[in-house]
Design a protein around this motif. Sequence first.
Motif, PDB file in Angstrom:
ATOM      1  N   VAL A  44       0.855  -1.188   0.000  1.00 34.13           N
ATOM      2  CA  VAL A  44       0.000   0.000   0.000  1.00 34.13           C
ATOM      3  C   VAL A  44       0.884   1.227   0.000  1.00 34.13           C
ATOM      4  CG1 VAL A  44      -1.704   1.334   1.303  1.00 34.13           C
ATOM      5  CG2 VAL A  44      -1.918  -1.158   1.160  1.00 34.13           C
ATOM      6  N   ALA A  45       0.557   2.188  -0.848  1.00 34.83           N
ATOM      7  CA  ALA A  45       1.296   3.448  -0.921  1.00 34.83           C
ATOM      8  C   ALA A  45       0.302   4.597  -0.962  1.00 34.83           C
ATOM      9  CB  ALA A  45       2.180   3.468  -2.158  1.00 34.83           C
ATOM     10  N   THR A  46       0.725   5.745  -0.474  1.00 32.17           N
ATOM     11  CA  THR A  46      -0.111   6.941  -0.515  1.00 32.17           C
ATOM     12  C   THR A  46       0.604   8.012  -1.331  1.00 32.17           C
ATOM     13  OG1 THR A  46       0.870   7.671   1.586  1.00 32.17           O
ATOM     14  CG2 THR A  46      -1.235   6.503   1.686  1.00 32.17           C
ATOM     15  N   SER A  47      -0.177   8.963  -1.815  1.00 37.07           N
ATOM     16  CA  SER A  47       0.408  10.073  -2.569  1.00 37.07           C
ATOM     17  C   SER A  47      -0.408  11.324  -2.327  1.00 37.07           C
ATOM     18  CB  SER A  47       0.443   9.740  -4.066  1.00 37.07           C
ATOM     19  OG  SER A  47      -0.858   9.510  -4.562  1.00 37.07           O
ATOM     20  N   GLY A  48       0.150  12.465  -2.699  1.00 38.39           N
ATOM     21  CA  GLY A  48      -0.541  13.739  -2.540  1.00 38.39           C
ATOM     22  C   GLY A  48      -0.723  14.121  -1.093  1.00 38.39           C
ATOM     23  N   ALA A  49      -1.944  14.425  -0.713  1.00 38.69           N
ATOM     24  CA  ALA A  49      -2.234  14.940   0.629  1.00 38.69           C
ATOM     25  C   ALA A  49      -2.326  13.855   1.686  1.00 38.69           C
ATOM     26  CB  ALA A  49      -3.537  15.736   0.595  1.00 38.69           C
ATOM     27  N   LEU A  50      -2.177  12.587   1.341  1.00 46.53           N
ATOM     28  CA  LEU A  50      -2.303  11.493   2.301  1.00 46.53           C
ATOM     29  C   LEU A  50      -0.952  10.874   2.624  1.00 46.53           C
ATOM     30  CD1 LEU A  50      -5.449   9.620   0.884  1.00 46.53           C
ATOM     31  CD2 LEU A  50      -5.364  11.533   2.524  1.00 46.53           C
ATOM     32  N   SER A  51      -0.801  10.444   3.858  1.00 50.01           N
ATOM     33  CA  SER A  51       0.394   9.705   4.277  1.00 50.01           C
ATOM     34  C   SER A  51      -0.020   8.636   5.288  1.00 50.01           C
ATOM     35  CB  SER A  51       1.442  10.635   4.888  1.00 50.01           C
ATOM     36  OG  SER A  51       0.915  11.299   6.025  1.00 50.01           O
ATOM     37  N   ILE A  52       0.785   7.600   5.430  1.00 48.55           N
ATOM     38  CA  ILE A  52       0.463   6.490   6.334  1.00 48.55           C
ATOM     39  C   ILE A  52       0.845   6.856   7.762  1.00 48.55           C
ATOM     40  CG2 ILE A  52       1.042   4.105   6.930  1.00 48.55           C
ATOM     41  CD1 ILE A  52      -0.772   4.315   4.540  1.00 48.55           C
ATOM     42  N   ARG A  53      -0.109   6.672   8.692  1.00 46.40           N
ATOM     43  CA  ARG A  53       0.196   6.889  10.110  1.00 46.40           C
ATOM     44  C   ARG A  53       1.016   5.735  10.663  1.00 46.40           C
ATOM     45  NH1 ARG A  53      -5.410   7.423  10.879  1.00 46.40           N
ATOM     46  NH2 ARG A  53      -5.335   6.062  12.713  1.00 46.40           N
ATOM     47  N   GLY A 105       5.256   4.358  -6.898  1.00 47.19           N
ATOM     48  CA  GLY A 105       5.016   5.711  -7.376  1.00 47.19           C
ATOM     49  C   GLY A 105       4.586   6.678  -6.297  1.00 47.19           C
ATOM     50  N   SER A 106       4.584   6.252  -5.043  1.00 45.56           N
ATOM     51  CA  SER A 106       4.129   7.102  -3.953  1.00 45.56           C
ATOM     52  C   SER A 106       5.202   8.120  -3.573  1.00 45.56           C
ATOM     53  CB  SER A 106       3.797   6.240  -2.730  1.00 45.56           C
ATOM     54  OG  SER A 106       3.661   7.056  -1.591  1.00 45.56           O
ATOM     55  N   THR A 107       4.764   9.278  -3.110  1.00 46.83           N
ATOM     56  CA  THR A 107       5.685  10.280  -2.573  1.00 46.83           C
ATOM     57  C   THR A 107       5.489  10.437  -1.075  1.00 46.83           C
ATOM     58  OG1 THR A 107       4.071  12.019  -3.066  1.00 46.83           O
ATOM     59  CG2 THR A 107       5.725  11.553  -4.753  1.00 46.83           C
ATOM     60  N   SER A 108       4.567   9.678  -0.490  1.00 51.98           N
ATOM     61  CA  SER A 108       4.236   9.858   0.922  1.00 51.98           C
ATOM     62  C   SER A 108       4.379   8.575   1.728  1.00 51.98           C
ATOM     63  CB  SER A 108       2.797  10.386   1.057  1.00 51.98           C
ATOM     64  OG  SER A 108       2.647  11.576   0.334  1.00 51.98           O
ATOM     65  N   GLY A 109       5.076   7.589   1.207  1.00 49.54           N
ATOM     66  CA  GLY A 109       5.305   6.368   1.959  1.00 49.54           C
ATOM     67  C   GLY A 109       4.127   5.426   1.939  1.00 49.54           C
ATOM     68  N   GLY A 110       4.286   4.292   2.661  1.00 50.19           N
ATOM     69  CA  GLY A 110       3.233   3.294   2.689  1.00 50.19           C
ATOM     70  C   GLY A 110       3.604   2.179   3.629  1.00 50.19           C
ATOM     71  N   PHE A 111       3.091   0.965   3.373  1.00 43.27           N
ATOM     72  CA  PHE A 111       3.477  -0.193   4.164  1.00 43.27           C
ATOM     73  C   PHE A 111       3.448  -1.424   3.272  1.00 43.27           C
ATOM     74  CE2 PHE A 111      -1.124   0.263   4.924  1.00 43.27           C
ATOM     75  CZ  PHE A 111      -1.597  -1.014   4.637  1.00 43.27           C
ATOM     76  N   ARG A 112       4.162  -2.441   3.725  1.00 47.46           N
ATOM     77  CA  ARG A 112       4.266  -3.706   2.975  1.00 47.46           C
ATOM     78  C   ARG A 112       3.958  -4.853   3.918  1.00 47.46           C
ATOM     79  NH1 ARG A 112       8.353  -7.517   0.939  1.00 47.46           N
ATOM     80  NH2 ARG A 112       7.902  -7.922  -1.260  1.00 47.46           N
ATOM     81  N   CYS A 113       3.001  -5.720   3.518  1.00 44.77           N
ATOM     82  CA  CYS A 113       2.606  -6.864   4.325  1.00 44.77           C
ATOM     83  C   CYS A 113       3.012  -8.140   3.604  1.00 44.77           C
ATOM     84  CB  CYS A 113       1.097  -6.861   4.571  1.00 44.77           C
ATOM     85  SG  CYS A 113       0.490  -5.380   5.420  1.00 44.77           S
ATOM     86  N   THR A 114       3.708  -9.028   4.294  1.00 44.95           N
ATOM     87  CA  THR A 114       4.180 -10.273   3.680  1.00 44.95           C
ATOM     88  C   THR A 114       3.729 -11.471   4.519  1.00 44.95           C
ATOM     89  OG1 THR A 114       6.270 -10.137   4.890  1.00 44.95           O
ATOM     90  CG2 THR A 114       6.206  -9.128   2.706  1.00 44.95           C
ATOM     91  N   GLY A 115       3.885 -12.665   3.931  1.00 42.14           N
ATOM     92  CA  GLY A 115       3.616 -13.892   4.675  1.00 42.14           C
ATOM     93  C   GLY A 115       2.163 -14.199   4.915  1.00 42.14           C
ATOM     94  N   GLY A 116       1.263 -13.608   4.135  1.00 42.44           N
ATOM     95  CA  GLY A 116      -0.157 -13.877   4.331  1.00 42.44           C
ATOM     96  C   GLY A 116      -0.567 -15.236   3.797  1.00 42.44           C
TER      97      GLY A 116
END
Length: 290
Positions: free
Chosen positions: A201-210, A231-242
């Motif tokens: 998951v990545a965010t862009s523009g006015a949103l960022s991950i808490r 392509g995000s400029t505001s970071g995100g998160f990565r979930c593995t092992g599901g």
Amino acid sequence: MSPRTPSAPHHRLGRPVRVPLVLAAAGVLVAGLTTSAAAQDPIYNPPRLVSLQLQAPNVTVIFRDNSEPDTAFFIELTERDNPTYARINKTLPGTNAPGVGRTVTRSVNAGIKPGIAYCATVKALVHSEDPLLYDLEDAVTDPSNKVCANPTDAANPAGSPTNASLGTITGEAEPAAGTNRNFWLPYGNAGAEVKGAVIEVATSGALSIRRPPENGTFSGFQCVQSGAVAGSTSGGFRCTGGTLKAGEKNQIPVLVKVGTAGPGAIHASIRVPSDTNPGDNNSTHTVRVK
């Protein structure tokens, strides 16, 4: 009278064109008659079978039509592990597929057994108006290539191929600036149980991950915050092992911080080993911050 397979070659000569003797005697060349007849010659190339789906008692095939003018299609099924045990021959519903090279999808109740893998070939019935060569019989093409498949049970798709997907991200479309908001990302698995799923998951523009979702809470995913991804400029998160069970439907939270006024977006993707339909593995949600 049953249809029969045409003799080689598959492209037959056109119907003989009768030229009046008076024209021949006068040395007159009648141009274009033979060409016009040949242009309408039937085409006897066999279909190209693309996929086979088994959901007892029904069978669905997707194939490319390579004959013209075809009037019907037939399927032959054999058990993959016992090819000489029994053969099932059925006429596929529907009539012709106009033109050559079209992709055709047909389903039929073939009476197949649950839990059994089958192999299939498809033939086409091609119309002929040449009584000199075929005695008014229509001809059947050679069989298509053979495709085999495992069974699929709609109530228990554990025998299905792997097919993970993402749904539509839900949440506010116009969140207020300077606030925290929670969005939800639906995901599912319409195929067999699969391990090692990855969600990004990545965010862009006015949103960022808490912060990322809690580890182990959602299908066993282990999630960590990440920098700019997809392509995000505001970071995100990565979930593995599901681990996605057969037929599972679930959702995972996307916890964001809303910045200043303007556009923003959440971009998400899911990946699993041997996914048969990667076309539904991405989802994007856009917002307009007030």
